[in-house]
Each structure stands twice: as structure tokens, then as C-alpha cells.
Design a protein around this motif. Structure first.
Motif, PDB file in Angstrom:
ATOM      1  N   ALA A  54       0.837  -1.206   0.000  1.00 23.99           N
ATOM      2  CA  ALA A  54       0.000   0.000   0.000  1.00 23.99           C
ATOM      3  C   ALA A  54       0.871   1.255   0.000  1.00 23.99           C
ATOM      4  N   LEU A  55       1.903   1.277   0.817  1.00 28.15           N
ATOM      5  CA  LEU A  55       2.718   2.490   0.909  1.00 28.15           C
ATOM      6  C   LEU A  55       3.499   2.717  -0.388  1.00 28.15           C
ATOM      7  N   ALA A  56       4.073   1.660  -0.935  1.00 29.71           N
ATOM      8  CA  ALA A  56       4.806   1.812  -2.203  1.00 29.71           C
ATOM      9  C   ALA A  56       3.830   2.253  -3.304  1.00 29.71           C
ATOM     10  N   SER A  57       2.604   1.724  -3.292  1.00 17.88           N
ATOM     11  CA  SER A  57       1.592   2.144  -4.271  1.00 17.88           C
ATOM     12  C   SER A  57       1.282   3.624  -4.071  1.00 17.88           C
ATOM     13  N   TRP A  58       1.138   4.001  -2.824  1.00 16.50           N
ATOM     14  CA  TRP A  58       0.823   5.402  -2.506  1.00 16.50           C
ATOM     15  C   TRP A  58       1.911   6.341  -3.043  1.00 16.50           C
ATOM     16  N   ILE A  59       3.170   5.917  -2.903  1.00 11.72           N
ATOM     17  CA  ILE A  59       4.284   6.744  -3.401  1.00 11.72           C
ATOM     18  C   ILE A  59       4.199   6.802  -4.938  1.00 11.72           C
ATOM     19  N   MET A  60       3.908   5.653  -5.562  1.00  9.60           N
ATOM     20  CA  MET A  60       3.826   5.641  -7.029  1.00  9.60           C
ATOM     21  C   MET A  60       2.655   6.498  -7.527  1.00  9.60           C
ATOM     22  N   LEU A  61       1.647   6.687  -6.674  1.00  7.64           N
ATOM     23  CA  LEU A  61       0.486   7.473  -7.098  1.00  7.64           C
ATOM     24  C   LEU A  61       0.687   8.975  -6.909  1.00  7.64           C
ATOM     25  N   GLN A  62       1.785   9.379  -6.264  1.00 11.20           N
ATOM     26  CA  GLN A  62       1.995  10.811  -5.987  1.00 11.20           C
ATOM     27  C   GLN A  62       2.018  11.669  -7.251  1.00 11.20           C
ATOM     28  N   PRO A  63       2.737  11.262  -8.331  1.00 14.26           N
ATOM     29  CA  PRO A  63       2.724  12.112  -9.525  1.00 14.26           C
ATOM     30  C   PRO A  63       1.302  12.334 -10.046  1.00 14.26           C
ATOM     31  N   TYR A  64       0.475  11.287 -10.012  1.00 14.99           N
ATOM     32  CA  TYR A  64      -0.911  11.406 -10.458  1.00 14.99           C
ATOM     33  C   TYR A  64      -1.678  12.372  -9.545  1.00 14.99           C
TER      34      TYR A  64
END
Ligand code: FPP
Length: 475
Positions: A246-256
């Protein structure tokens, strides 16, 4: 040394906890600063033997995990700094391509249905051994069909099924996002609603559970069930494995998220609660500082990465690690509370290295959950990756970010340019702070740094991304 305090109420759980501590403490070296050295040669032999033999017959249920076995092996090699000869690389590439499904995505073995988890493992394995051109594996990935496969799994709440007709879980979200990042197939359409889904998996403890559930209530008019969009309780308890995803996904979603209209309210993650939970997952002195995956459970070497790896991710958001420059103040629900910018790590990185070297290394070869268990390839990788997280200090450097940003060349007339660029920069802005690696037991134990989001080395991440985004990555 005294065992961890408890409430003197004896249960099966308290007994096994006490027994585990009594075994672990025997693995504490006489001189705590001189742990067992990393047995690289033995671990390599162990990994190769496992790969060649495949899963033993009692593990027939693991038949759908063939890509995982290969990824665990190849990434363990990379973390230990071991290369492969071209013939073996080619064999690996051919094997991986045989797992690609004609309709897109990768299955757990030849002819198996595509699934998000083996798709991540296959693409990451290709990032390690593959290269551009005919037979190199990278250009044989059918990205159009893969994208269609991803969209076919998308649910109205932003989550993804792990495969057709299967369940939703945040591991699937992570696997999909990593794959889409590496292969340049990110679109706003793919990501819509996903931040809200990920955020909704955070539990009251602070860690994340596997998923969240839709919430219905009876309508006031006719009593018919009505879906309430804004209430989505997490499904199950906080767990280290899901928390990493979840946290790694959250980081990957930051640009979006950064590209969204600032006037619209965005979902948020409670970083402070998360940090507190992560810190509490680290075991006591009598557990040699290993990590557990959930409250009141036993420490296990694999959480060295699933939990230990989360600290670099959080530090990238300016939380708990001293690299406050890139903190995103909109992403906490505790805006009224001030963060203390601590330079000292909030977790014991030396203790984790001791756990891995002294308790998780099997006396013959391979790494494991804990003594007296056997080693396996899964634990070997996640212990080694955890060792890497405990030794290195990898974070998104503003200087590196500016460098990658500046080097970006508009490479196509894709309508998703902004998202592509922001994601590329975000993925490749991580670098290691010079001279800050702390290796317990000296240089013989040093392993390579691994990308905190993807669990690939920086070199492999840059290699595959620069190919698909058609960008030159500055050195
Ligand atoms: C509980 O096992 C373990 C789970 C419920 C799954 C954990 C999830 C991961 C390890 C993440 C996987 C990530 C990807 C990318 C596929 P257990 O009850 O045997 O262990 P425990 O007692 O330590 O909780």
C-alpha cells in the motif's frame, strides 16, 4: 537477558513467543558487533539449486509461482552483486516469455491464466536479465494487451482484481503499478480512484490491510441497500506485507495526485500513525531486532523488507528519516501537528542486520524466517533486501530529481505526457546519500542498494525505464 514483558496470562501465543525468544537469544554473538559474515557463496549455490530443482513435489500448490521463484533468485543475485552469463540470461528470458498469455499479462507458468502477481515477478525478472531487440525479452512484452488486461481488472472503486473472477487485494495494486511504471503504460484512466482505494486500506493501528469493503446502509425511503461511497472500512488487520504494497503504491500514485486540481479534495494517508505502527513491529533485544508482520505475532526474516523497507518510503515523504525536503504536507490527516525532523533513524538498522546475519542465515545455506526453520528462496530474497534497506540510505534527492527532470526529452505526442514525465522523474530521482551506508561486520557483508519502491537495483530500474520511456538517464 530478560524476555519481553507480558501480562503473565499464559496462552499458546505467549508460549510460542517465549520459546522463539529463547531460541533467538542463543544466536546473539558474543561480540554483538561481530556477527556471522554473509555466506554469499553458499546462498548463491542454494538459490541455483532451488531454481534448477524447481519446487519439490510437496509444493505442487506453488506451481503458479514459477515467475516468483525466478524473480527471488535473480534479484537475490543482484542484491549480492552477482552477474549472470549471457547463455543463462537467454534461458531465463525464453522461460519468462513462455509465461506471457496470448491475451496479455503473465501467468504463473506456461499456459496459465494471467494474474497481476506473476506479471510483476515476470516483468521484474525481465528488467534484470532482459535487453532491447529481438529475443531480448523487453520488446516481446505485449504492452497494448497488457494494458487491456489491466483495465479489464479495474473495479469501480479504483481497486483491481488480481485476475479475472478473483479477489481484490492491495498486492495486486502494487504489482500492477510497478509494471505500468516500468513499461510506460500509466494513464489517468488506469489510476482513477486508486489513491482512494489504497488510502482506505489503512487500519486504526496505522498499518494497512489487504483491501477495504464497500459499505451499504438501508435507504431512509424504501430500506433498500445503498452503497455509501465515502465509508470504506479496511478488510482485516494491518499486516507488514500489505503495508509495504500500500505504501509503495501510494508513493507511485503521488505524480498522479499532484496533477489533480488542487481545489478538489484528495484522499489522505495518516503517516504519523503508520510510522508508529512500523516502529512497533520491530522486535525487542531478545528478538534480536527482527521485524514481525502484525501485532502479537512472531518476528520473521521476510518482514526485514516488507516492514524494514517501508522506512525509506516514508522518509521520502519527509517522515521519520530526516530527509524532510520533499515532505508533502497535504498527505497527512494531522495537519495541525508538527513533524519533528529527526536525522537519526527511528528504527534500529544495526539490530536488523544482526537478526539477518545471525538468526536468519541458515547454518548450511540460504536465509529463513527464523531458527530452527529451513531456508527458502522467498526468505532469501526478502532477508537480503531487508539487509540492503538496513545498510543503505536511499532517498529521493532534490538534486537528482532536478537532473532527471532537466534531461527529459518530449518523446512522443502521447496525451499522457505530463503523467509520464512526472512518474519517470519520481521513479528515478532516488539516490544513495554518499558515505552514509552502515554495514555491520564490515565490507564483506555489504550488499547492493535496492530501489525502495520496486525492489530492483537502481541500474536495472534505470535500464528498463530508459528503454520504454525512450529517455537517456543522466549519470
Ligand atoms: C500472513 O502470513 C501473510 C499474509 C496474509 C500475506 C502477506 C503479504 C505479503 C508478504 C506481501 C506480498 C507482496 C507481493 C508484492 C506479492 P502468516 O500468518 O503465515 O504470517 P504472520 O504470522 O507473520 O502474519
Amino acid at each position: 537477558m530478560a524476555q519481553s514483558p507480558d501480562d503473565h496470562y499464559i496462552t499458546e501465543t505467549s508460549e510460542i513467543q517465549a520459546e522463539t525468544e529463547s531460541i533467538l537469544i542463543k544466536h546473539l554473538p558474543v561480540d554483538p558487533d561481530s556477527p556471522l559474515p554473509l555466506q554469499r557463496a553458499q546462498h548463491l549455490q542454494f538459490l541455483v539449486r532451488n531454481l534448477v530443482q524447481g519446487f519439490p513435489s510437496r509444493y505442487t500448490s506453488q506451481d503458479a509461482s514459477q515467475p516468483w521463484l525466478l524473480y527471488w533468485t535473480l534479484q537475490s543475485f543482484s542484491v549480492m552483486g552477482v552477474g549472470m552469463d549471457p547463455d543463462n540470461k537467454q534461458r531465463a528470458i525464453n522461460t519468462i516469455l513462455a509465461w506471457q498469455h496470448p491475451d496479455g499479462g503473465f501467468g504463473g507458468g506456461p499456459g496459465q491464466a494471467p494474474h497481476l502477481l506473476p506479471t510483476y515477478a515476470s516483468v521484474c525478472a525481465l528488467a534484470i536479465v532482459g535487453h532491447p531487440g529481438p529475443g531480448g525479452g523487453w520488446d516481446q512484452i505485449d504492452r497494448e494487451k497488457l494494458y487491456t488486461f489491466f483495465m479489464s481488472l479495474k473495479q469501480p472503486d479504483g481497486s483491481f482484481l488480481v485476475s479475472q473472477g478473483a479477489e481484490v487485494d492491495v498486492r495486486g495494486t502494487y504489482c500492477l503499478l510497478v509494471t505500468a511504471y516500468l513499461l510506460d503504460i500509466l494513464t489517468p484512466e488506469l489510476l482513477e480512484g486508486t489513491p482512494a482505494f489504497v488510502a482506505s486500506c489503512q487500519t486504526y493501528e496505522g498499518g494497512f490491510s489487504s483491501a477495504s469493503q464497500p459499505y451499504f446502509c438501508a435507504s431512509v425511503d424504501d430500506g433498500a441497500p445503498q452503497l455509501l461511497d465515502d465509508i470504506r472500512p479496511p478488510l482485516g488487520e494491518a499486516h507488514g506485507g500489505y503495508t509495504f504494497c500500500a505504501l509503495a503504491s501510494w508513493i507511485m500514485l503521488q505524480p498522479y495526485l499532484h496533477l489533480q486540481d488542487p481545489a478538489t479534495q484528495q484522499p489522505s494517508v495518516d503517516y504519523k500513525r503508520l510510522l508508529r505502527w512500523l516502529v512497533q513491529m520491530q522486535g525487542s533485544e531478545t528478538e534480536l531486532g527482527g521485524f514481525r508482520g502484525r501485532t502479537n505475532k512472531l518476528v520473521d526474516g521476510c518482514y526485514s523488507w516488507w516492514v524494514g523497507g517501508c522506512f525509506a518510503l516514508l522518509a521520502s515523504q519527509g517522515v521519520g528519516g530526516g530527509h524532510g525536503q520533499d515532505a508533502d504536507p497535504t498527505m497527512t490527516t494531522h495537519e495541525d501537528e508538527e513533524w519533528e525532523d529527526v536525522d537519526e533513524p527511528v528504527w534500529n538498522k544495526v539490530a536488523l542486520q544482526r537478526y539477518i546475519l545471525c538468526a536468519a542465515q541458515h547454518p548450511s545455506a540460504g536465509l529463513r524466517d527464523k531458527p530452527p526453520k529451513n531456508a527458502d528462496s522467498y526468505h532469501t530474497l526478502y532477508c537480503l533486501a531487508g539487509l540492503s534497506a538496513a545498510q543503505h540510505n536511499v532517498y529521493p534527492s532534490p538534486a537528482r530529481r532536478a537532473q532527471v527532470d532537466q534531461a527529459w526529452q518530449s518523446s512522443s505526442d502521447s496525451p499522457n505526457q505530463e503523467l509520464r514525465k512526472a512518474s519517470f522523474v519520481e521513479a528515478l530521482c532516488w539516490s544513495e546519500e554518499e558515505g552514509t551506508a552502515r554495514v555491520l561486520g564490515g565490507q564483506v557483508n555489504r550488499v547492493n542498494a535496492t530501489h525502495p519502491v520496486f525492489n530492483l537495483t537502481m541500474t536495472h530500474t534505470e535500464g528498463i525505464m530508459s528503454h520504454f520511456y525512450k529517455q537517456t538517464v543522466p549519470k
